[in-house]
Design an enzyme around this catalytic site. Sequence first.
Site, PDB file in Angstrom:
ATOM      1  CE1 TYR A 120      -5.928  10.073   3.033  1.00  0.00           C
ATOM      2  CE2 TYR A 120      -3.725  10.982   3.036  1.00  0.00           C
ATOM      3  CZ  TYR A 120      -4.673  10.040   3.540  1.00  0.00           C
ATOM      4  OH  TYR A 120      -4.211   9.769   4.782  1.00  0.00           O
ATOM      5  CD  GLU A 165      -7.229   8.285   6.145  1.00  0.00           C
ATOM      6  OE1 GLU A 165      -6.141   7.980   5.725  1.00  0.00           O
ATOM      7  OE2 GLU A 165      -7.973   7.261   6.304  1.00  0.00           O
ATOM      8  CG  ASN A 179      -1.934   1.101   1.159  1.00  0.00           C
ATOM      9  OD1 ASN A 179      -2.503   1.234   2.126  1.00  0.00           O
ATOM     10  ND2 ASN A 179      -2.146   1.403  -0.065  1.00  0.00           N
TER      11      ASN A 179
END
Length: 350
Positions: free
Chosen positions: A107, A116, A73
């Site tokens: 983001y 988030e 990731n």
Amino acid sequence: MMKSSRRGTLTAALFLGASGLLAGGVQAQTLTSNSTGTHDGYYYSFWKDSGSASMTLHPGGRYSSQWTSNTNNWVGGKGWNPGGPRVVNYSGYYGVNNNQNSYLALYGWTRSPLIEYYVIESYGSYNPASCAGGVDYGSFQSDGATYNVRRCLRQNAPSIEGNNSTFYQYFSVRNPKKGFGNISGTITVANHFNYWASRGLNLGNHDYMVFATEGYQSQGSSDITISSGGGSNPPPGGGSKTIVVRARGTAGGENISLKVNNATIASWTLTTSMANYTATTSASGGSVVEFTNDGGNRDVQVDYLSVNGSVRQAEAQTYNTGVYQNGACGGGNGGSEWLHCNGAIGFGNL
């Protein structure tokens, strides 16, 4: 995030892994280790948990990235710190396909509360609006598309406040999503912040916000350039503004509030006659007029909001979460000056 197993994204305890800048000019920097900082006027963030993902910082708002399937990731991009209700423009190349688990998204993070958030413009094999255990919060229109909103909970996950944090994630997922290859678009960030707030999805104090590429157990590349500009950006340095809200109630006693950047600037109790309600503020950010005490025969009609004499008609705005349309409260997508239910009309950035 990318699936239930993903890192929770982050720059929690990041370490520098970039080549240095040369004196007297901006050099490209290739990042291979977790890093945050500034480069040619933009904030950047790069994070990975393993593998060969890398990101190169180019002059201005441009960055490029590549990753292979040996990377579990990773996420990275350029943007701003602190984040906030900008108009974000992006263009470039997004080199994935529907078989690869990847996002291209605005983001960011806030603190107090720790949140988030993602505005997903394109994605591959996994739609984040299907995150396990999430709650849907409807949809709204912005920048020529419908965005579906979902909240997810992360527990004992990495965050900007540590490796074992519990926090909510907010997702706005573009429908239709952008494609792959050559790509461009605009995100009016205030529309997302305002809609989330109208649904009770409040943000805290802004930390960083980047336009990011992310990959999870996949492979791909990107070459993206961002900028911030357009009529909805807050005026530089703020400045005092006189706000007029023209509104009435149907029964009398209706309560409305003017909010800017999720903070209440003024509240009023309406009569049945159309009247002007005035507030002065130096706050900048997304603005909404919110109806808060629906019941009985109470409804609210908002004619307009004006900023220093410049009128913004309610029926011309991008969303309205209090109008009763299509058989439900909040069932419309703007285009009405009526608030039949508790909800808000968004009027863009101040």
